[in-house]
Enzyme design. Structure first.
Site, PDB file in Angstrom:
ATOM      1  N   CYS A  44      -7.406  -2.367  13.801  1.00 25.42           N
ATOM      2  CA  CYS A  44      -6.623  -3.052  12.762  1.00 25.42           C
ATOM      3  C   CYS A  44      -7.059  -4.492  12.527  1.00 25.42           C
ATOM      4  O   CYS A  44      -6.744  -5.078  11.500  1.00 25.42           O
ATOM      5  CB  CYS A  44      -5.135  -3.004  13.110  1.00 25.42           C
ATOM      6  SG  CYS A  44      -4.481  -1.335  13.289  1.00 25.42           S
TER       7      CYS A  44
ATOM      8  N   ASN B 171       1.041   1.585   7.908  1.00 30.64           N
ATOM      9  CA  ASN B 171      -0.040   0.889   8.589  1.00 30.64           C
ATOM     10  C   ASN B 171      -1.376   1.488   8.151  1.00 30.64           C
ATOM     11  O   ASN B 171      -1.693   2.624   8.489  1.00 30.64           O
ATOM     12  CB  ASN B 171       0.145   1.028  10.108  1.00 30.64           C
ATOM     13  CG  ASN B 171      -0.928   0.300  10.904  1.00 30.64           C
ATOM     14  OD1 ASN B 171      -1.936  -0.142  10.365  1.00 30.64           O
ATOM     15  ND2 ASN B 171      -0.721   0.183  12.204  1.00 30.64           N
TER      16      ASN B 171
ATOM     17  N   HIS C 239      -0.961  -8.405   9.349  1.00 30.04           N
ATOM     18  CA  HIS C 239      -1.257  -6.980   9.384  1.00 30.04           C
ATOM     19  C   HIS C 239       0.048  -6.209   9.263  1.00 30.04           C
ATOM     20  O   HIS C 239       1.042  -6.533   9.910  1.00 30.04           O
ATOM     21  CB  HIS C 239      -1.967  -6.642  10.690  1.00 30.04           C
ATOM     22  CG  HIS C 239      -2.080  -5.177  10.957  1.00 30.04           C
ATOM     23  ND1 HIS C 239      -2.563  -4.287  10.019  1.00 30.04           N
ATOM     24  CD2 HIS C 239      -1.762  -4.439  12.047  1.00 30.04           C
ATOM     25  CE1 HIS C 239      -2.540  -3.072  10.527  1.00 30.04           C
ATOM     26  NE2 HIS C 239      -2.056  -3.131  11.760  1.00 30.04           N
TER      27      HIS C 239
END
Length: 326
Positions: free
Chosen positions: A113, A283, A253
């Site tokens: 990520c 996500n 994020h």
């Protein structure tokens, strides 16, 4: 002082929408529980014929159009992904071919990520050193292909999408001010995929054991993420002699709304200064920050001179932040 500046952005998400209500018919969960625990209401799922390079291509085309730069003028392509089209060649090379960006050097970055900020850092160094003039940085993920749709702890979290930015050298105060990267391999077992590599190559046994799906120890990951994200955000702010109140837009994020809210609270930032789109996309790993940044541009939330703080946390473990002036 030469800096690299974002001169164009673009994003793409697949058409298919998977809502929490859809998940209720797949696993033992509920819309209310998912929203309360994650802030996610729906996520996008790639079509059967869509791979990471396809999503990356769409986002890149939009970023190039936004910048007014042609693919033939791109010197460097860096693509962040944990879901490449194949083991090799790199997805960046596949994208280079699709764009017909013949003079570009192309390679992938794997930092889960945090991949987009890692990639941004690499491109920034090449441009500041004068090695390349124009770079395309992409985050593209098809996480639905590595999600266990029978695991209610993880299948509610992830979605597919891609985001891209075009970087060029800037001689004024605009551009990337600093990037801060960290990793800790000792915490690798908090978030990982055990199968598919040279340790556990694909076989009937690994498939039967579900080793090719995301494994996550959620509670421990949450605690580490909040602590490390606060630290890396303050590192960017303090190293540039700024205060949290100087930040005009915070782009975290998009992993969990509770993590985002916790970081904003610790930084004493109003949620009005925080970009949140996790409710619509879930996500999307390396794609989440460039998608969010492109939304900020599209919605007119950025003006020249604004200070933007971006940060991410992912498997590795990795975490990173970037401070830039728009």
């Amino acid at each position: 002082m030469k800096r690299s500046r974002i001169v164009g952005s673009g994003s793409y998400v697949p058409k298919m929408v998977l809502t929490n209500f859809d998940l209720e018919s797949m696993v033992n969960t509920s819309d209310e529980w998912i929203i309360e625990r994650t802030g996610i209401r729906e996520r996008r799922i790639a079509g059967k014929d869509e791979a990471a390079s396809d999503l990356a291509y769409e986002a890149s085309q939009r970023a190039l159009k936004s910048s007014g730069i042609k693919a033939k003028d791109i010197d460097l392509i860096i693509l962040a992904t944990t879901t490449p089209d194949m083991v090799f060649p790199s997805t960046a090379c596949l994208l280079q071919d699709r764009l017909n960006a013949k003079k570009a050097v192309a390679f992938d970055v794997s930092a889960a990520c945090s991949g987009f900020i890692y990639s941004l850092s690499v491109a920034d160094q090449f441009i500041k050193e004068g090695i390349y003039k124009t770079a395309l940085v992409v985050g593209s993920e098809v996480l639905s292909r590595i999600t266990d749709w029978n695991d209610r702890a993880t299948c509610i979290l992830f979605g597919d999408g891609a985001g891209a930015v075009v970087l060029q050298a800037s001689s004024d105060r605009r551009g990337i001010i600093s990037v801060h990267l960290h990793s800790d391999g000792a915490l690798k077992d908090l978030l990982y995929i055990p199968g598919g590599g040279s340790r556990n190559p694909a076989s009937k046994k690994t498939i039967e054991k579900g080793l090719h799906y995301i494994k996550m120890r959620g509670n421990e990951t949450f605690k580490v993420a909040v602590r490390k994200l606060e630290e890396v955000a303050l590192e960017a702010i303090n190293s540039n002699n700024l205060k949290p109140s100087d930040i005009d837009l915070f782009i975290p994020h998009q992993a969990n709304l509770r993590i985002i809210q916790a970081i904003a609270k610790r930084l004493n930032l109003s949620m009005d200064k925080v970009l949140v789109n996790i409710d619509r996309y879930g996500n999307t790993s390396a794609a989440s920050i460039p998608i969010a940044l492109d939304e900020a541009v599209s919605e007119g939330r950025l003006k020249e001179g604004d200070l933007i703080l971006m940060e991410a946390f992912g498997g590795g473990l990795t975490w990173a932040s970037a401070l830039l002036r728009w």
